[in-house]
Design a protein around this motif. Structure first.
Motif, PDB file in Angstrom:
ATOM      1  N   HIS A  64      -1.650   6.276  11.321  1.00 15.41           N
ATOM      2  CA  HIS A  64      -0.719   5.151  11.465  1.00 15.41           C
ATOM      3  C   HIS A  64       0.641   5.625  11.959  1.00 15.41           C
ATOM      4  O   HIS A  64       0.705   6.218  13.001  1.00 15.41           O
ATOM      5  CB  HIS A  64      -0.674   4.348  10.161  1.00 15.41           C
ATOM      6  CG  HIS A  64      -2.048   4.156   9.591  1.00 15.41           C
ATOM      7  ND1 HIS A  64      -2.968   3.344  10.195  1.00 15.41           N
ATOM      8  CD2 HIS A  64      -2.701   4.756   8.564  1.00 15.41           C
ATOM      9  CE1 HIS A  64      -4.119   3.416   9.542  1.00 15.41           C
ATOM     10  NE2 HIS A  64      -3.987   4.273   8.549  1.00 15.41           N
ATOM     11  N   LEU A  67      -0.297   4.480   0.604  1.00 16.28           N
ATOM     12  CA  LEU A  67      -1.063   5.619   1.101  1.00 16.28           C
ATOM     13  C   LEU A  67      -0.528   6.202   2.399  1.00 16.28           C
ATOM     14  O   LEU A  67      -1.013   7.235   2.851  1.00 16.28           O
ATOM     15  CB  LEU A  67      -2.533   5.228   1.255  1.00 16.28           C
ATOM     16  CG  LEU A  67      -3.222   4.885  -0.073  1.00 16.28           C
ATOM     17  CD1 LEU A  67      -4.650   4.436   0.162  1.00 16.28           C
ATOM     18  CD2 LEU A  67      -3.191   6.075  -1.024  1.00 16.28           C
ATOM     19  N   CYS A  68       0.419   5.523   3.041  1.00 14.05           N
ATOM     20  CA  CYS A  68       1.137   6.167   4.145  1.00 14.05           C
ATOM     21  C   CYS A  68       2.508   5.527   4.241  1.00 14.05           C
ATOM     22  O   CYS A  68       2.771   4.496   3.611  1.00 14.05           O
ATOM     23  CB  CYS A  68       0.366   6.107   5.463  1.00 14.05           C
ATOM     24  SG  CYS A  68       0.540   4.582   6.398  1.00 14.05           S
ATOM     25  N   CYS A  77       0.857  -1.182   0.000  1.00 14.25           N
ATOM     26  CA  CYS A  77       0.000   0.000   0.000  1.00 14.25           C
ATOM     27  C   CYS A  77       0.898   1.239   0.000  1.00 14.25           C
ATOM     28  O   CYS A  77       1.947   1.259   0.644  1.00 14.25           O
ATOM     29  CB  CYS A  77      -0.898  -0.003   1.229  1.00 14.25           C
ATOM     30  SG  CYS A  77      -1.880   1.522   1.395  1.00 14.25           S
ATOM     31  N   TYR A 115      -1.633  -7.279   7.991  1.00 18.99           N
ATOM     32  CA  TYR A 115      -2.415  -6.138   8.461  1.00 18.99           C
ATOM     33  C   TYR A 115      -2.592  -5.098   7.358  1.00 18.99           C
ATOM     34  O   TYR A 115      -1.671  -4.826   6.589  1.00 18.99           O
ATOM     35  CB  TYR A 115      -1.681  -5.485   9.632  1.00 18.99           C
ATOM     36  CG  TYR A 115      -2.313  -4.211  10.149  1.00 18.99           C
ATOM     37  CD1 TYR A 115      -3.206  -4.237  11.219  1.00 18.99           C
ATOM     38  CD2 TYR A 115      -2.008  -2.975   9.573  1.00 18.99           C
ATOM     39  CE1 TYR A 115      -3.769  -3.059  11.695  1.00 18.99           C
ATOM     40  CE2 TYR A 115      -2.569  -1.801  10.051  1.00 18.99           C
ATOM     41  CZ  TYR A 115      -3.449  -1.845  11.114  1.00 18.99           C
ATOM     42  OH  TYR A 115      -4.005  -0.696  11.588  1.00 18.99           O
ATOM     43  N   THR A 116      -3.754  -4.516   7.268  1.00 16.67           N
ATOM     44  CA  THR A 116      -3.961  -3.269   6.523  1.00 16.67           C
ATOM     45  C   THR A 116      -5.044  -2.473   7.234  1.00 16.67           C
ATOM     46  O   THR A 116      -5.773  -3.009   8.060  1.00 16.67           O
ATOM     47  CB  THR A 116      -4.443  -3.467   5.057  1.00 16.67           C
ATOM     48  OG1 THR A 116      -5.820  -3.853   5.068  1.00 16.67           O
ATOM     49  CG2 THR A 116      -3.603  -4.471   4.312  1.00 16.67           C
ATOM     50  N   CYS A 117      -5.159  -1.199   6.909  1.00 16.22           N
ATOM     51  CA  CYS A 117      -6.348  -0.450   7.293  1.00 16.22           C
ATOM     52  C   CYS A 117      -7.280  -0.418   6.081  1.00 16.22           C
ATOM     53  O   CYS A 117      -6.954  -0.950   5.014  1.00 16.22           O
ATOM     54  CB  CYS A 117      -5.999   0.958   7.775  1.00 16.22           C
ATOM     55  SG  CYS A 117      -5.554   2.109   6.456  1.00 16.22           S
ATOM     56  N   LYS A 169      -7.995   1.856   4.048  1.00 19.54           N
ATOM     57  CA  LYS A 169      -7.646   2.691   2.890  1.00 19.54           C
ATOM     58  C   LYS A 169      -7.037   1.866   1.766  1.00 19.54           C
ATOM     59  O   LYS A 169      -7.257   2.152   0.587  1.00 19.54           O
ATOM     60  CB  LYS A 169      -6.696   3.811   3.329  1.00 19.54           C
ATOM     61  CG  LYS A 169      -7.382   4.831   4.236  1.00 19.54           C
ATOM     62  CD  LYS A 169      -6.445   5.918   4.712  1.00 19.54           C
ATOM     63  CE  LYS A 169      -7.182   6.829   5.702  1.00 19.54           C
ATOM     64  NZ  LYS A 169      -6.336   7.838   6.307  1.00 19.54           N
ATOM     65  N   ALA A 170      -6.250   0.860   2.126  1.00 23.19           N
ATOM     66  CA  ALA A 170      -5.594   0.051   1.082  1.00 23.19           C
ATOM     67  C   ALA A 170      -6.616  -0.567   0.135  1.00 23.19           C
ATOM     68  O   ALA A 170      -6.327  -0.771  -1.048  1.00 23.19           O
ATOM     69  CB  ALA A 170      -4.755  -1.041   1.725  1.00 23.19           C
ATOM     70  N   ILE A 195       3.969   3.759   6.267  1.00 22.36           N
ATOM     71  CA  ILE A 195       4.087   2.414   6.828  1.00 22.36           C
ATOM     72  C   ILE A 195       4.208   1.372   5.709  1.00 22.36           C
ATOM     73  O   ILE A 195       4.876   0.356   5.857  1.00 22.36           O
ATOM     74  CB  ILE A 195       2.869   2.148   7.734  1.00 22.36           C
ATOM     75  CG1 ILE A 195       3.002   2.971   9.014  1.00 22.36           C
ATOM     76  CG2 ILE A 195       2.728   0.675   8.064  1.00 22.36           C
ATOM     77  CD1 ILE A 195       4.235   2.686   9.837  1.00 22.36           C
ATOM     78  N   ASN A 196       3.539   1.615   4.592  1.00 17.59           N
ATOM     79  CA  ASN A 196       3.658   0.748   3.405  1.00 17.59           C
ATOM     80  C   ASN A 196       3.414  -0.727   3.730  1.00 17.59           C
ATOM     81  O   ASN A 196       4.276  -1.601   3.479  1.00 17.59           O
ATOM     82  CB  ASN A 196       5.023   0.918   2.739  1.00 17.59           C
ATOM     83  CG  ASN A 196       5.212   2.314   2.188  1.00 17.59           C
ATOM     84  OD1 ASN A 196       6.064   3.056   2.650  1.00 17.59           O
ATOM     85  ND2 ASN A 196       4.417   2.695   1.212  1.00 17.59           N
ATOM     86  N   CYS A 197       2.227  -1.013   4.254  1.00 18.45           N
ATOM     87  CA  CYS A 197       1.852  -2.404   4.549  1.00 18.45           C
ATOM     88  C   CYS A 197       1.969  -3.269   3.295  1.00 18.45           C
ATOM     89  O   CYS A 197       1.611  -2.849   2.191  1.00 18.45           O
ATOM     90  CB  CYS A 197       0.396  -2.468   5.008  1.00 18.45           C
ATOM     91  SG  CYS A 197       0.045  -1.587   6.527  1.00 18.45           S
TER      92      CYS A 197
HETATM   93  S1  SF4 Z   1      -2.975  -0.048   4.610  1.00 19.36           S
HETATM   94 FE1  SF4 Z   1      -3.317   1.750   5.911  1.00 19.36          FE
HETATM   95  S2  SF4 Z   1      -1.680   1.609   7.456  1.00 19.36           S
HETATM   96 FE2  SF4 Z   1      -1.073   0.292   5.760  1.00 19.36          FE
HETATM   97  S3  SF4 Z   1       0.159   1.577   4.394  1.00 19.36           S
HETATM   98 FE3  SF4 Z   1      -1.945   1.694   3.660  1.00 19.36          FE
HETATM   99  S4  SF4 Z   1      -2.794   3.533   4.631  1.00 19.36           S
HETATM  100 FE4  SF4 Z   1      -0.937   2.949   5.776  1.00 19.36          FE
END
Ligand code: SF4
Length: 785
Positions: free
Chosen positions: A193, A28-29, A26, A62-64, A66-67, A31-33
């Protein structure tokens, strides 16, 4: 939340076809899950299913939420499919790539011939999980003679990075998995995050009676709601709180004297300043009860371990660099360092600040003489370096994978600055607000259409690097950024074949080890030295074509692998990478190339954090004179008063469930809060006579915007918030660009910035809020500016 994993059988289509799950990340932040994606749909390019990647070494599935919406980044009407050239009337026309490369090369050459390479300013070069392009972009710009550059880190992190380097010479990370007391400062980790598996970790701390969660934030946000202690600081007054906490540590003798004596210098000087802090007065200014501040401070001082994380909430307000300094002193004075649950220094696969500094020689900007921090020009002075008749002003910008016309303070002035330049070249996947101000727009392949990686490797004791393979071929008409830089460099004569031939011969005759001997002889083994300059592009040309599966852009990682193995040999071996001498670097590079879910590249014990300390005497330097003077100045700072013209403090750019950075342009990605409502306290709403859904005007000294209201009892009186990532132009079904929500930087001013690092005060903007007619009527999409 952890996304439920589904079996391939459950995902099969009616006719039994199942596209494979492909690992990636991901974006979007930071952390790059790790995630897995199944592509499909009519054109075979849709992200039909997304789930967490259990094989990722850190995020482990794990993800939130948004992914799961990333198809809105990958596909949509925002994507560019041809280079664009601006016509004299301001409209754009499509041109082919050969024409674009030839014309951009010629125009860059003309600027250099007339004003010198130093007049070229490079902005961007990457984003969350989007760094390979910048590796080559910095090399290309350095070849042109460019010395000044910047990116989004100079909007938030340069003050913190500078403090880190002065204190202990490196970057720290909290061990939130194991800490007894977790402290989040200006950070709503539930939504933004900043911690791996943030929601799982936060809930574990919150649910454990032996552990404590502390949140410092004006808003009772989702993270604060989980906290044992919420220090609801008055907006913008964090420095007083941290100074009071430090003074309590000293005045109540709660410091770890053994740690201080063994590992630090400057304690006596620091303590002399802290003895002067009037604790009761500072707590009052911070809007907090002294008892609560003392209780939290004592809890931290007596815990076996404390981990902290600061974020934009304290970095984009007054005293931002001082805030970073004072916050870090708290855990240093109690010795929560180099141990489980504490703060630890870590390895880096590529140290970004060292790279920025290596490509930037000046200490100050050419026009305003503003301090360049960590190699980056403060974003808030970029327009001042252009909108002037000073002979050394910037004359041209290359802007890559970022959107300064939207994301920098005072968007109107930034647009004017871009229009004033002789040449603006934008490299991006979308026709952004910045692209609209460009002379040429070069369309990039998306992050899922090329080899990519992140340089944000912030893990300890096991640090991870994730090279991602493309899920799709580049969209027709687009090119990966490394190829764009290489084509420009070739066209301008910066990659002469006779120089490359030396490396080609070495590779042909001796394989990669033969190349290593020649390459490092020319460019040096360090990733941070000036000589590196053209090295990345030379590797792209020579080594790149030999890499498997089209991983040409990964060539620069080969040099970095050798540098990491050279610098952290034992830690690399503990990570399971085997080899002697140069074979260790080769083995690390092979592991990175072969893994699709990420590789642990260093493994340490907690005491190894001392290995990453980088100061002249191997001590932590507690006293930073420039900031101690600012600390003293707090005593004479006037008490906060209400500004009659602008009675509210506006926080621009908070993170919410459906806000993200501006790479998600299609407003349909949001399942709620489509227009990004202004959050306001019940008392303020009543005083203004507004209800949920009312329309208000938000006015600052720089601009005016209209927003819908959402009343929230999480807000303090006098404080309002707008979210980040709104106010973007996106074409409707007829191709007409429309805008949804407020673009926050139409309201911010570039002169409101930290005196030291120049970081903007986006989270502390004086504003007026007024009720408008038509209560209950949505703003709807409106015309772009
Ligand atoms: S899934 Fe959520 S916590 Fe993980 S990188 Fe994407 S935005 Fe960040």
């Amino acid at each position: 939340m952890s996304v439920p994993v589904t079996t391939p059988a459950a995902d099969a289509t009616a006719d039994g076809d199942v596209s494979p799950w492909q690992p990636t990340a991901c974006i979007l932040c930071y952390i790059n899950c790790g995630i897995e994606v199944r592509v499909g749909g009519d054109d075979g390019r849709r992200f039909e299913r997304i789930r967490g990647d259990k094989a990722h070494p850190v995020s482990t599935g794990y993800t939130c939420q948004k992914a799961l919406r990333l198809d809105h980044y990958q596909n949509g009407r925002h994507r560019l499919t041809s280079p664009l050239r601006r016509r004299p009337d301001g409209t754009f026309e499509e041109i082919d790539w050969d024409t674009a490369i030839a014309e951009v090369s010629e125009r860059l050459g003309a600027v250099i011939a007339e004003h010198g390479g130093e007049s070229l300013f490079y902005y961007g070069g990457g984003g969350q999980g989007n760094h390979l392009g910048g590796s080559y972009g910095y090399a290309f710009m350095a070849a042109l003679g460019s010395k000044y550059h910047s990116n989004a880190l100079a909007q938030e992190k340069t003050g913190e990075f500078w403090v880190d380097h002065r204190l202990y010479g490196n970057h720290t990370i909290g061990d939130f998995e194991h800490t007894e007391v977790a402290v989040l400062l200006g950070k709503n980790a539930w939504q933004s995050h900043g911690i791996q598996r943030a929601r799982t970790v936060l809930k574990a701390i919150s649910n454990d009676p032996d552990r404590t969660l502390v949140v410092v934030d004006p808003v009772r946000n989702e993270t604060a709601a989980l906290a044992d202690h919420h220090l609801a600081v008055r907006p913008g007054m964090d420095a007083f709180l941290y100074a009071a906490m430090l003074a309590i540590l000293v005045q109540e003798d709660l410091v770890d004297h053994k740690f201080i004596a063994a590992h630090t210098t400057g304690a006596d000087e620091l303590f002399a300043h802290l003895e002067l802090v009037p604790v009761a007065d500072y707590c009052e200014r911070a809007g907090l009860a002294e008892d609560q501040v003392r209780t939290v401070t004592r809890r931290m001082a007596t815990a076996s371990s404390v981990s902290t994380l600061e974020e934009l909430g304290i970095e984009q307000i007054p005293h931002s660099t001082l805030n970073s300094y004072l916050h870090k002193l708290i855990w240093l004075l109690i010795g929560s360092f180099a141990k489980p649950g504490g703060m630890n220094l870590h390895s880096s696969f590529l140290d970004l600040t060292r790279i920025f500094e290596s490509y930037s020689t000046p200490e100050a900007t050419p026009v305003t003489g503003t301090r360049v921090v960590c190699g980056l020009v403060p974003c808030n002075v970029i327009a001042d370096e252009i909108l002037t008749d000073h002979p050394d002003r910037f004359r041209a910008m290359v802007i890559e994978s970022t959107n300064p016309a939207h994301s920098l303070a005072d968007s109107a002035r930034m647009r004017a600055a871009l229009e004033a330049l002789d040449l603006v070249v934008v490299i991006d996947v979308a026709f952004t607000e910045t692209a609209r101000c460009a002379d040429y727009v070069l369309p990039a392949a998306s992050q899922y259409e090329k080899w990519e990686c992140t340089y944000f490797n912030f893990e300890f004791p096991r640090n991870v690097f994730h090279l991602r393979a493309p899920l799709l071929e580049p969209l027709a008409g687009t090119l990966p950024e490394p190829e764009i830089h290489a084509r420009l460099a070739r066209a301008m004569g910066y990659l002469p074949e006779e120089e490359l031939a030396v490396l080609r011969d070495a590779l042909e005759e001796g394989g990669r080890l033969g190349l290593a001997a020649e390459y490092f002889d020319i460019y040096g083994v360090s990733t941070s030295v000036d000589d590196l300059k053209m090295g990345p592009l030379a590797l792209y040309e020579v080594l790149g074509p030999t890499l498997p599966d089209g991983a040409r852009a990964a060539a620069v990682l080969w040099a970095a692998s050798h540098a990491v193995a050279f610098e952290h040999e034992d830690a690399v071996r503990r990570a399971g990478i085997e080899g002697e001498g140069p074979f260790l670097g080769e083995a690390l590079f092979d592991a990175i190339l072969e893994s699709r879910s990420g590789v642990v590249f260093t493994a340490d014990a907690y005491e190894d954090t001392w290995h990453y300390l980088d100061t002249s005497d191997d001590k932590i330097h507690l006293a930073i004179p420039e900031l101690l003077a600012e600390l003293d100045g707090l005593r004479t700072e006037p008490h906060p008063t209400v500004d009659a013209e602008f009675p509210f403090v506006l926080t621009c750019g908070s993170r919410r469930a459906f806000s993200a950075n501006t790479i998600l342009r299609n407003p349909d990605w949001r399942k709620s809060d489509r227009e990004g409502a202004l959050h306001i306290s019940p008392g303020d709403a009543a005083a203004l006579g507004v209800t949920d859904g009312s329309k208000v005007a938000v006015t600052t000294k720089r601009g005016r915007a209209e927003a819908l209201v959402e009343i929230s009892d999480t807000m303090q009186p006098g404080h309002v918030i707008l979210p980040n990532g709104y106010g973007l132009s996106y074409p409707d079904e007829n191709g007409k660009p429309v805008v949804v929500g407020v673009a926050p930087n139409e309201l911010t001013s570039s002169e409101d910035r930290d005196w030291f690092a120049g970081t903007p005060w986006h989270k502390h903007v004086r504003a007026r809020v007024e009720k408008l007619a038509s209560p209950g009527v949505g703003l709807g999409p409106h015309d772009e500016r």
